[in-house]
Design a protein around this motif. Structure first.
Motif, PDB file in Angstrom:
ATOM      1  N   ALA A   1       1.405   8.684 -10.907  1.00 33.31           N
ATOM      2  CA  ALA A   1       1.188   8.267  -9.520  1.00 33.31           C
ATOM      3  C   ALA A   1       1.812   9.266  -8.547  1.00 33.31           C
ATOM      4  CB  ALA A   1       1.763   6.875  -9.296  1.00 33.31           C
ATOM      5  N   ALA A   2       3.009   9.754  -8.869  1.00 32.58           N
ATOM      6  CA  ALA A   2       3.694  10.716  -7.991  1.00 32.58           C
ATOM      7  C   ALA A   2       2.924  12.025  -7.882  1.00 32.58           C
ATOM      8  CB  ALA A   2       5.110  10.978  -8.511  1.00 32.58           C
ATOM      9  N   GLU A   3       2.193  12.372  -8.912  1.00 36.34           N
ATOM     10  CA  GLU A   3       1.462  13.642  -8.941  1.00 36.34           C
ATOM     11  C   GLU A   3       0.009  13.500  -8.485  1.00 36.34           C
ATOM     12  OE1 GLU A   3       2.157  14.936 -12.957  1.00 36.34           O
ATOM     13  OE2 GLU A   3       4.232  15.507 -12.520  1.00 36.34           O
ATOM     14  N   ALA A   4      -0.419  12.284  -8.162  1.00 36.26           N
ATOM     15  CA  ALA A   4      -1.813  12.025  -7.778  1.00 36.26           C
ATOM     16  C   ALA A   4      -1.937  11.865  -6.262  1.00 36.26           C
ATOM     17  CB  ALA A   4      -2.298  10.752  -8.471  1.00 36.26           C
ATOM     18  N   ASP A   5      -3.200  11.851  -5.790  1.00 37.26           N
ATOM     19  CA  ASP A   5      -3.406  11.547  -4.380  1.00 37.26           C
ATOM     20  C   ASP A   5      -3.155  10.052  -4.170  1.00 37.26           C
ATOM     21  OD1 ASP A   5      -5.884   9.942  -4.615  1.00 37.26           O
ATOM     22  OD2 ASP A   5      -6.848  11.826  -5.131  1.00 37.26           O
TER      23      ASP A   5
ATOM     24  N   LYS B   1       0.858  -1.182   0.000  1.00 36.74           N
ATOM     25  CA  LYS B   1       0.000   0.000   0.000  1.00 36.74           C
ATOM     26  C   LYS B   1       0.897   1.236   0.000  1.00 36.74           C
ATOM     27  CE  LYS B   1      -3.876   1.972   2.460  1.00 36.74           C
ATOM     28  NZ  LYS B   1      -5.027   1.918   1.619  1.00 36.74           N
ATOM     29  N   ILE B   2       0.616   2.131  -0.919  1.00 38.27           N
ATOM     30  CA  ILE B   2       1.426   3.337  -1.070  1.00 38.27           C
ATOM     31  C   ILE B   2       1.144   4.299   0.088  1.00 38.27           C
ATOM     32  CG2 ILE B   2       1.828   5.365  -2.509  1.00 38.27           C
ATOM     33  CD1 ILE B   2       1.168   3.624  -4.911  1.00 38.27           C
ATOM     34  N   ARG B   3       2.201   4.933   0.563  1.00 38.16           N
ATOM     35  CA  ARG B   3       2.065   5.942   1.606  1.00 38.16           C
ATOM     36  C   ARG B   3       2.917   7.155   1.235  1.00 38.16           C
ATOM     37  NH1 ARG B   3       6.868   5.862   4.020  1.00 38.16           N
ATOM     38  NH2 ARG B   3       7.960   3.909   4.307  1.00 38.16           N
ATOM     39  N   LYS B   4       2.670   8.259   1.917  1.00 39.55           N
ATOM     40  CA  LYS B   4       3.450   9.470   1.671  1.00 39.55           C
ATOM     41  C   LYS B   4       4.883   9.255   2.159  1.00 39.55           C
ATOM     42  CE  LYS B   4       1.548  13.483   2.040  1.00 39.55           C
ATOM     43  NZ  LYS B   4       0.970  14.729   2.542  1.00 39.55           N
TER      44      LYS B   4
ATOM     45  N   ALA C   1      -3.000   7.101  -6.921  1.00 48.17           N
ATOM     46  CA  ALA C   1      -1.642   6.593  -7.149  1.00 48.17           C
ATOM     47  C   ALA C   1      -1.617   5.077  -7.023  1.00 48.17           C
ATOM     48  CB  ALA C   1      -0.666   7.226  -6.170  1.00 48.17           C
ATOM     49  N   GLN C   2      -2.308   4.550  -6.022  1.00 42.78           N
ATOM     50  CA  GLN C   2      -2.363   3.094  -5.832  1.00 42.78           C
ATOM     51  C   GLN C   2      -3.003   2.424  -7.043  1.00 42.78           C
ATOM     52  OE1 GLN C   2      -1.326   1.396  -2.693  1.00 42.78           O
ATOM     53  NE2 GLN C   2      -1.226  -0.191  -4.245  1.00 42.78           N
ATOM     54  N   ALA C   3      -4.093   2.990  -7.540  1.00 43.18           N
ATOM     55  CA  ALA C   3      -4.772   2.428  -8.712  1.00 43.18           C
ATOM     56  C   ALA C   3      -3.869   2.481  -9.946  1.00 43.18           C
ATOM     57  CB  ALA C   3      -6.071   3.182  -8.972  1.00 43.18           C
ATOM     58  N   ILE C   4      -3.111   3.568 -10.092  1.00 46.66           N
ATOM     59  CA  ILE C   4      -2.227   3.713 -11.255  1.00 46.66           C
ATOM     60  C   ILE C   4      -1.135   2.655 -11.239  1.00 46.66           C
ATOM     61  CG2 ILE C   4      -0.490   5.218 -12.319  1.00 46.66           C
ATOM     62  CD1 ILE C   4      -2.288   7.612 -11.401  1.00 46.66           C
ATOM     63  N   VAL C   5      -0.447   2.498 -10.106  1.00 46.67           N
ATOM     64  CA  VAL C   5       0.645   1.518 -10.072  1.00 46.67           C
ATOM     65  C   VAL C   5       0.114   0.089 -10.195  1.00 46.67           C
ATOM     66  CG1 VAL C   5       2.276   3.010  -8.844  1.00 46.67           C
ATOM     67  CG2 VAL C   5       0.843   1.458  -7.553  1.00 46.67           C
ATOM     68  N   ASP C   6      -1.042  -0.162  -9.611  1.00 52.75           N
ATOM     69  CA  ASP C   6      -1.635  -1.498  -9.729  1.00 52.75           C
ATOM     70  C   ASP C   6      -1.983  -1.823 -11.178  1.00 52.75           C
ATOM     71  OD1 ASP C   6      -1.404  -1.811  -6.992  1.00 52.75           O
ATOM     72  OD2 ASP C   6      -3.534  -1.466  -6.572  1.00 52.75           O
TER      73      ASP C   6
END
Length: 114
Positions: A62-66, A17-20, A70-75
């Motif tokens: 993904a880096a520029e999204a919330d 899971k992506i985090r800041k 971002a999670q949906a993009i990388v997935d």
């Protein structure tokens, strides 16, 4: 009760899971314009570091999204996230993608214009 596929499996280490990113400090105070220039230079040269342009494009989005987007993009791009803050990722072919923290978040010593 949720279905069996609704949560991350403990044995599946390719899904994180992506985090800041953690707070970081640039070597000198920088302006928002300088940060934007650094980011643009990185993204313009990123495909030259290897890997696929499509993956670099997905990582930029993904880096520029919330975080949720971002999670949906990388997935959907098939990116394997090994550092939850996106600093180290791989594609399905095993190519490594390293992102500097300055493309993922702002430094603590950013000069804010008044």
């Amino acid at each position: 009760m949720g279905c069996a596929g609704s949560s991350q499996s403990k044995g599946d280490e390719t899904i994180k899971k992506i985090r800041k990113p953690k707070p970081w400090k640039h070597s000198q105070p920088i302006t928002r314009a300088q940060l934007a220039q650094m980011r643009d230079e990185f993204w313009d040269t990123a495909p030259h570091y290897g890997g696929q342009k499509e993956i670099w494009d997905a990582l930029r989005a993904a880096a520029e999204a919330d975080l949720t987007l971002a999670q949906a993009i990388v997935d959907s791009a098939g990116v394997i996230v090994t550092s939850a803050d996106l600093t180290t990722c791989y594609d399905e072919r095993g190519a490594k993608y390293e992102l500097p923290k300055y493309v993922l978040s702002e430094p603590t010593n950013l000069i804010r214009n008044s």
